[in-house]
Design an enzyme around this catalytic site. Sequence first.
Site, short mmCIF file in Angstrom:
data_model
loop_
_atom_site.label_atom_id
_atom_site.label_comp_id
_atom_site.label_asym_id
_atom_site.label_seq_id
_atom_site.Cartn_x
_atom_site.Cartn_y
_atom_site.Cartn_z
N GLN A 32 123.89 5.60 11.59
CA GLN A 32 123.43 5.79 10.26
C GLN A 32 122.32 6.89 9.70
OE1 GLN A 32 125.95 3.05 7.72
NE2 GLN A 32 126.22 4.43 7.02
N CYS B 183 129.90 4.15 0.71
CA CYS B 183 128.91 4.38 2.34
C CYS B 183 127.79 4.68 1.34
CB CYS B 183 129.84 5.81 3.30
SG CYS B 183 129.17 5.24 4.80
N HIS C 58 133.63 -2.32 8.38
CA HIS C 58 133.39 -0.86 8.34
C HIS C 58 131.53 0.00 9.21
CE1 HIS C 58 132.13 1.89 4.64
NE2 HIS C 58 130.74 1.81 5.72
N GLU C 59 131.12 -1.43 9.06
CA GLU C 59 129.68 -0.85 10.41
C GLU C 59 129.96 -0.72 11.68
OE1 GLU C 59 127.05 -0.06 8.02
OE2 GLU C 59 127.94 -0.49 6.77
N HIS D 31 131.38 2.52 12.42
CA HIS D 31 130.81 3.06 11.90
C HIS D 31 129.73 3.67 13.85
CE1 HIS D 31 129.56 5.47 8.20
NE2 HIS D 31 129.03 3.62 7.85
#
Length: 176
Positions: free
Chosen positions: A51, A94, A136-137, A140
């Site tokens: 990110q 997010c 969630h991470e 990514h």
Amino acid sequence: MSIKPLIILPDPVLRQVSEPVERVDADLRKLADDMLDTMYDAPGIGLAAIQVGEPRRLLVIDLAKEGEPPEPHVFINPEVLESSDQRSVYEEGCLSIPDYYAEVERPASVRVKYLDRDGKLQEMQAEGLMATCLQHEIDHLNGVLFIDHISKLKRDMVVRKFKKLAKDKVPGKMVG
């Protein structure tokens, strides 16, 4: 030092699969600390290295509530070993998709192995919000976004919205 998180669209970087971290050293710990600063500034509760434009398998999480002392966690090369059959639903957002939230159903608990900031192998059994945040991470790191877990109709609406916003921006890499 805070790093600006990348906004999702049209940037394909966030869809890359992140590379494993080969060595835990001072530079990696500095990146983790910078990511924590970025996450706190946002504010957020989790952030993956991809990110901030670093396609490495590194993520940070802190679930401490406002007014509580920070409880930062650094996960290097995290891997889900097992997931529960029981499901839970949380409203997710997010930092890469600002101002959009949706309910996402995921396994209620997960067991994860990872290296800590000292390079020591660890395992964590996570439930509730920590389980959701880890999934969630880790998504990514695998090029998956939380909008990939919602209905096609909702996902298409979000993508259209961000494409429209992107047309109004100066060409080039968009940052938050």
